[in-house]
Design a protein around this motif. Sequence first.
Motif, PDB file in Angstrom:
ATOM      1  N   PHE A   1      38.388  42.372  43.526  1.00 31.87           N
ATOM      2  CA  PHE A   1      39.645  42.740  42.877  1.00 31.87           C
ATOM      3  C   PHE A   1      40.591  43.260  43.953  1.00 31.87           C
ATOM      4  N   GLY A   2      41.820  42.760  43.939  1.00 31.02           N
ATOM      5  CA  GLY A   2      42.801  43.269  44.874  1.00 31.02           C
ATOM      6  C   GLY A   2      43.822  42.230  45.260  1.00 31.02           C
ATOM      7  N   GLY A   3      44.753  42.662  46.086  1.00 32.62           N
ATOM      8  CA  GLY A   3      45.812  41.804  46.572  1.00 32.62           C
ATOM      9  C   GLY A   3      45.668  41.535  48.052  1.00 32.62           C
ATOM     10  N   SER A   4      46.788  41.446  48.756  1.00 31.64           N
ATOM     11  CA  SER A   4      46.776  41.046  50.166  1.00 31.64           C
ATOM     12  C   SER A   4      46.489  42.196  51.116  1.00 31.64           C
ATOM     13  N   SER A   5      46.469  43.434  50.602  1.00 33.74           N
ATOM     14  CA  SER A   5      46.249  44.596  51.468  1.00 33.74           C
ATOM     15  C   SER A   5      44.872  45.201  51.201  1.00 33.74           C
ATOM     16  N   PHE A   6      44.779  46.521  51.231  1.00 32.67           N
ATOM     17  CA  PHE A   6      43.492  47.228  51.176  1.00 32.67           C
ATOM     18  C   PHE A   6      43.224  47.751  49.774  1.00 32.67           C
ATOM     19  N   GLU A   7      42.031  47.439  49.244  1.00 27.00           N
ATOM     20  CA  GLU A   7      41.551  48.021  47.990  1.00 27.00           C
ATOM     21  C   GLU A   7      40.106  48.476  48.174  1.00 27.00           C
ATOM     22  N   ILE A   8      39.711  49.496  47.410  1.00 29.45           N
ATOM     23  CA  ILE A   8      38.347  50.011  47.431  1.00 29.45           C
ATOM     24  C   ILE A   8      37.986  50.494  46.034  1.00 29.45           C
ATOM     25  N   ALA A   9      36.743  50.268  45.637  1.00 23.19           N
ATOM     26  CA  ALA A   9      36.217  50.824  44.392  1.00 23.19           C
ATOM     27  C   ALA A   9      35.291  51.981  44.745  1.00 23.19           C
TER      28      ALA A   9
ATOM     29  N   GLY B   1      53.327  53.440  46.248  1.00 27.49           N
ATOM     30  CA  GLY B   1      53.195  54.220  47.460  1.00 27.49           C
ATOM     31  C   GLY B   1      52.313  53.582  48.504  1.00 27.49           C
ATOM     32  N   ASP B   2      51.995  54.372  49.519  1.00 27.23           N
ATOM     33  CA  ASP B   2      51.123  53.941  50.590  1.00 27.23           C
ATOM     34  C   ASP B   2      49.748  53.574  50.022  1.00 27.23           C
TER      35      ASP B   2
END
Length: 267
Positions: A171-179, A202-203
């Motif tokens: 799950f996520g887009g072109s940047s940074f994601e974390i669960a 935001g950031d």
Amino acid sequence: LKTDINGTEQWAQTFGGSVFDVGNCVQQTTDGGYVIVGGTNSFGNGDRDAYLIKTDGNGVEQWNQTFGGVDFDLGNSVRQTTDGGYIITGRTVSFGAGNKDVYLIKTDSNGTEQWYKAFGGSDFDLGTAVHQTPDGGYVICGGTDSYGAGARDAYLIKTDGNGVELWNETFGGSSFEIANSVQLTSDGGYVIIGGTDSYGNGDRDVFLIKTSGNGNTTSIFNMPISNPNRRLEKVVDVIGRQTKPQPNNIIIEIYDDGTVEKKIIVE
């Protein structure tokens, strides 16, 4: 550290050796004691090992176990399982396919390893939380650089009772994601919380994801960090009718500074 209902300290204990040791997760066990998981540089086989500690109800250590190979390994989450044993997730450099992989360890009631699994690809992957599921398997969440759409995506893995992967989702887009946490929901699905750089204002924003029992997305919400001085003006439903928050219903909060937040209360 154990406190009473008012947060007053009742007792404190320390565990470890002469080098770096850390605890990342604790759960009360069915016998009234506690189980702790983290990492140790003082004991074990490698640079750092996953570290499992069992205590009695007063925090007195009953036993400990380490898990890992010659490189860096770490436990981030532990849960007691229905057979009285423990399931652990974290990350491993010693095993698996990549730079760091999701690490899943199953132990018996004495912390003796029964099996382990590693999940991920050629890049950085990690597990942050694990739960046993009603079918006797396990669900793990974390992050992956190996798969998905962006620099890192939130990562959800479902296994059977032997740790064999049944499916995974990102799950996520072109940047940074974390669960960072996953919970089972009453409809047989999962709710995940973490952080997102791809969505929101935001950031980094709070990232809430709801899935079906197969990991298919049913809802995604980002929750930007709010202005502490703003005032809530009204709450409406998705078609603009003023409403009150109800479990499992989407609401939209409208504030006096013009900001709007979409939320869902999951029960």
